[in-house]
Design a protein around this motif. Structure first.
Motif, PDB file in Angstrom:
ATOM      1  N   SER A 121       0.823  -1.208   0.000  1.00 19.96           N
ATOM      2  CA  SER A 121       0.000   0.000   0.000  1.00 19.96           C
ATOM      3  C   SER A 121       0.862   1.265   0.000  1.00 19.96           C
ATOM      4  O   SER A 121       0.627   2.201  -0.777  1.00 19.96           O
ATOM      5  CB  SER A 121      -0.919  -0.016   1.229  1.00 19.96           C
ATOM      6  N   GLU A 122       1.898   1.283   0.860  1.00 17.52           N
ATOM      7  CA  GLU A 122       2.754   2.459   0.943  1.00 17.52           C
ATOM      8  C   GLU A 122       3.587   2.640  -0.327  1.00 17.52           C
ATOM      9  O   GLU A 122       3.844   3.771  -0.764  1.00 17.52           O
ATOM     10  CB  GLU A 122       3.665   2.353   2.173  1.00 17.52           C
ATOM     11  N   THR A 128       2.562   8.115  -6.478  1.00 17.86           N
ATOM     12  CA  THR A 128       1.476   8.966  -6.991  1.00 17.86           C
ATOM     13  C   THR A 128       1.996  10.173  -7.769  1.00 17.86           C
ATOM     14  O   THR A 128       1.266  10.759  -8.575  1.00 17.86           O
ATOM     15  CB  THR A 128       0.585   9.446  -5.844  1.00 17.86           C
ATOM     16  N   HIS A 129       3.267  10.577  -7.523  1.00 14.87           N
ATOM     17  CA  HIS A 129       3.811  11.747  -8.216  1.00 14.87           C
ATOM     18  C   HIS A 129       4.228  11.441  -9.656  1.00 14.87           C
ATOM     19  O   HIS A 129       4.496  12.358 -10.427  1.00 14.87           O
ATOM     20  CB  HIS A 129       5.026  12.261  -7.442  1.00 14.87           C
ATOM     21  N   ASP A 134      14.086  -8.371   6.067  1.00 15.21           N
ATOM     22  CA  ASP A 134      14.427  -6.949   6.186  1.00 15.21           C
ATOM     23  C   ASP A 134      13.348  -6.137   5.467  1.00 15.21           C
ATOM     24  O   ASP A 134      13.312  -6.060   4.240  1.00 15.21           O
ATOM     25  CB  ASP A 134      15.800  -6.678   5.577  1.00 15.21           C
ATOM     26  N   GLU A 135      12.469  -5.506   6.258  1.00 14.73           N
ATOM     27  CA  GLU A 135      11.308  -4.808   5.704  1.00 14.73           C
ATOM     28  C   GLU A 135      11.698  -3.673   4.772  1.00 14.73           C
ATOM     29  O   GLU A 135      11.093  -3.474   3.714  1.00 14.73           O
ATOM     30  CB  GLU A 135      10.449  -4.278   6.854  1.00 14.73           C
ATOM     31  N   GLU A 136      12.745  -2.891   5.125  1.00 15.36           N
ATOM     32  CA  GLU A 136      13.115  -1.742   4.314  1.00 15.36           C
ATOM     33  C   GLU A 136      13.665  -2.176   2.952  1.00 15.36           C
ATOM     34  O   GLU A 136      13.412  -1.540   1.935  1.00 15.36           O
ATOM     35  CB  GLU A 136      14.157  -0.896   5.052  1.00 15.36           C
ATOM     36  N   ARG A 137      14.438  -3.255   2.918  1.00 19.71           N
ATOM     37  CA  ARG A 137      14.946  -3.739   1.642  1.00 19.71           C
ATOM     38  C   ARG A 137      13.809  -4.250   0.747  1.00 19.71           C
ATOM     39  O   ARG A 137      13.806  -4.041  -0.468  1.00 19.71           O
ATOM     40  CB  ARG A 137      15.989  -4.823   1.876  1.00 19.71           C
ATOM     41  N   PHE A 182       9.636  -3.319  -4.043  1.00 18.46           N
ATOM     42  CA  PHE A 182       8.297  -2.970  -4.510  1.00 18.46           C
ATOM     43  C   PHE A 182       8.265  -1.584  -5.155  1.00 18.46           C
ATOM     44  O   PHE A 182       7.694  -1.395  -6.224  1.00 18.46           O
ATOM     45  CB  PHE A 182       7.304  -3.020  -3.351  1.00 18.46           C
ATOM     46  N   LYS A 183       8.875  -0.588  -4.500  1.00 19.34           N
ATOM     47  CA  LYS A 183       8.818   0.778  -5.012  1.00 19.34           C
ATOM     48  C   LYS A 183       9.459   0.871  -6.393  1.00 19.34           C
ATOM     49  O   LYS A 183       8.929   1.530  -7.299  1.00 19.34           O
ATOM     50  CB  LYS A 183       9.505   1.729  -4.032  1.00 19.34           C
TER      51      LYS A 183
END
Length: 567
Positions: free
Chosen positions: A415-416, A422-423, A445-448, A453-454
């Motif tokens: 979701s994040e 969005t930009h 490792d959540e940040e990795r 995804f991003k």
């Protein structure tokens, strides 16, 4: 997972955590000990600060709440099931009950309905360095009330002081155990040295003998005390230069081995094979520990010399291969680094020059309508710079920071990650479809994972197919105890067969429309390698692209580390 199976797993996890907590509590050796002034003083201070008649330092055992210190009541322990503090240790935060008669958890508690008629309670958990709550510092009033944030902070400070004192007690206990083990070890070492069939001795860095075992003294026909303070060189038949070289070797490399030509008290020459190494004790004293065997038989001595020669040649050969391999790696790394610096500098200088030119034009152009266009162009230029720097930062973070394993919330990350895009131009054309299923907790490792995804979602938006009426991005995640499988699929412009083989290379660009530095997919691949995962891509031009990612679940590894830390 069936509901009853989930409940059972949850109960097993809670039981495991409680077993760990009780083991940590036991390690402090504090239960059922006599009152101590240092803890009583902290309890009195807590009551004084909060203006309450009652205060306790409590420790939560398996079936009871035991009071290490108390003010205002003489109780030493109560059943755990009716204690207030059993609720406090379930949280990391301070627990406050303004009026127990109005709190459903305590309305029927015998300490509320009967003596001492508790109305107000505030407790701060006592948290061990391992993260387990072993008890609490609490204050109690017989009338409804509240305390200020400053008073709560003071209670937290006192709780920290209590844990510091408990930790000091535990460390002292551990130190005593270690001292006992050390004494026993020294006793065994002395017995081993005294009864060893070989020759064991020590000397300082100038060669003066500091200790010899009985076997060596007998072999040389000396009493042990006659050898002490004697220089080893006085027992050798070799010249002073050879002994000097031996001492230099010990000083520089810390180890030496070979053959000693040594004479005993009657003047007989012996040949000893030795292996000696330099040792520095905890007080900084440096000396040499030596072990030797008698090999007076010349034939045996020759065999050992030949063996030593062969071993040395193998070591030289092995070391040469290692150095050659290292040199190749360093050369490759230097080439990659030079390329990286050149391309990164080029990608950064381009937008900067564009921005500088736009600023000069805007400053000289006094026609107001054009300023909005200049601002738009400058914004896109700055945005490009930001993308480049974010890519470089992601690459640096992945390279230098170690893995941080914790439970991963895929729903939140997806979701994040979508919201973070969005930009991007024409974001609103995309139809997002998500399907996230989890079977148990997934650790990584959540940040990795967020970086993966991003980057992939951003690419799918950027390279959407504008001839398609309904561009979409489908994101599916399935995780279980072994791994997480991630699918990210779009119906964008796709990747050519020629390009797909190199899309994960550094500075590779998968499409001519790419405006980034070509680090995105390279960083994704590096991140997945860091997570010990895999990534595969299939794509057809003008039809779309599918990325399939597998990442192992680190839960078993984390559980093993936690258990090891406790034991």
């Amino acid at each position: 997972m069936p509901l009853n199976s989930f409940s059972k797993a949850k109960e097993q996890h809670a039981a495991s955590e409680e077993a760990v907590r009780l083991a940590i509590l036991g390690s402090y050796d504090i239960l059922d000990t006599a009152p101590e002034k240092e803890f009583d003083a902290l309890t009195k201070l807590a009551a004084y600060i909060c203006h309450t008649p009652i205060a306790f330092i409590t420790l939560i055992d398996k079936d009871r709440q035991w009071f290490k210190s108390s003010v205002g009541m003489d109780a030493t322990e109560v059943a755990r099931e009716i204690s207030f503090c059993q609720h406090t240790i379930r949280s990391k935060a301070t627990m406050e009950v303004p009026d127990a008669q109005q709190d459903a958890r305590f309305q029927s508690n015998p300490f509320v309905t009967g003596d001492p008629h508790i109305r107000y309670y505030c407790g701060v958990p006592l948290t061990s360095p391992e993260g387990s709550n072993i008890g609490s510092l609490c204050v109690i009033d017989l009338a409804p009330t509240t305390i200020s944030e400053h008073q709560k902070q003071a209670l937290q400070t006192l709780a920290g002081e209590i844990m510091a004192r408990l930790e000091l007690r535990r460390q002292k206990k551990q130190l005593e155990v270690e001292k006992k083990k050390l004494a026993e070890s020294e006793k065994r070492y002395k017995a081993l040295v005294d009864n060893n069939e070989g020759y064991i001795f020590t000397h300082d860095l100038q060669g003066k003998l500091l200790s010899v075992n009985p076997k060596m003294a007998r072999a040389l026909a000396y009493k042990p005390e006659e050898l002490l303070e004697t220089n080893l060189q006085n027992l050798l038949t070799s010249d002073k230069g050879s002994f000097h070289n031996y001492l230099l070797q010990i000083q520089e490399s810390g180890i030496a081995n070979g053959i000693l030509q040594i004479k005993n008290a009657p003047g007989e020459e012996k040949f000893w094979v030795y292996r000696n190494f330099k040792y520095t004790d905890d007080e900084g004293n440096c000396y040499v520990i030596c072990s030797a065997q008698d090999i007076t038989d010349k034939e045996i001595a020759q065999q050992l010399l030949e063996k030593a020669k062969t071993e040395l040649e193998l070591k030289v050969e092995s070391r040469t291969k290692q150095l050659l391999a290292l040199n190749t790696t360093l050369t490759k790394t230097k080439t990659n680094l030079d390329t990286f610096i050149y391309r990164a500098s080029h990608d950064l200088l381009g937008p900067l020059c564009s921005l500088k030119g736009l600023l000069n034009v805007a400053r000289q152009d006094h026609e107001a309508p054009n300023h909005h266009e200049y601002l738009r162009l400058m914004y896109h230029t700055v945005e490009k710079l930001e993308n480049i720097l974010n890519s470089l930062l992601s690459y640096s973070n992945n390279t230098h920071y170690s893995l941080l394993n914790k439970p991963v919330d895929f729903q939140k990350i997806v979701s994040e990650s979508i919201h973070a895009c969005t930009h991007i131009d024409f974001y609103n054309r995309i139809q997002f479809q998500t399907d996230i299923k989890t079977d148990g907790r997934f650790w990584s490792d959540e940040e990795r994972i967020r970086v993966i995804f991003k980057c992939l979602i951003s690419n799918s938006i950027t390279f959407q197919n504008f001839s398609s009426v309904s561009p979409f991005i489908k994101i599916s995640v399935y995780s279980d105890a072994q791994k997480a499988t991630i699918h990210i699929q779009d119906n964008g412009i796709g990747i050519s067969a020629k390009t797909i083989a190199t899309i994960f290379d550094i500075f590779s660009k998968s499409a001519v429309l790419s405006k980034g530095p070509g680090l995105g997919l390279f960083i994704v691949k590096e991140v997945i390698n860091k997570l010990n995962g895999t990534i595969e891509v299939t794509s057809t031009e003008a039809e779309g692209t599918l990325f399939v990612i597998n990442i192992p679940n680190k839960r078993l590894e984390c559980t093993a580390q936690e258990t090891s830390a406790v034991t």
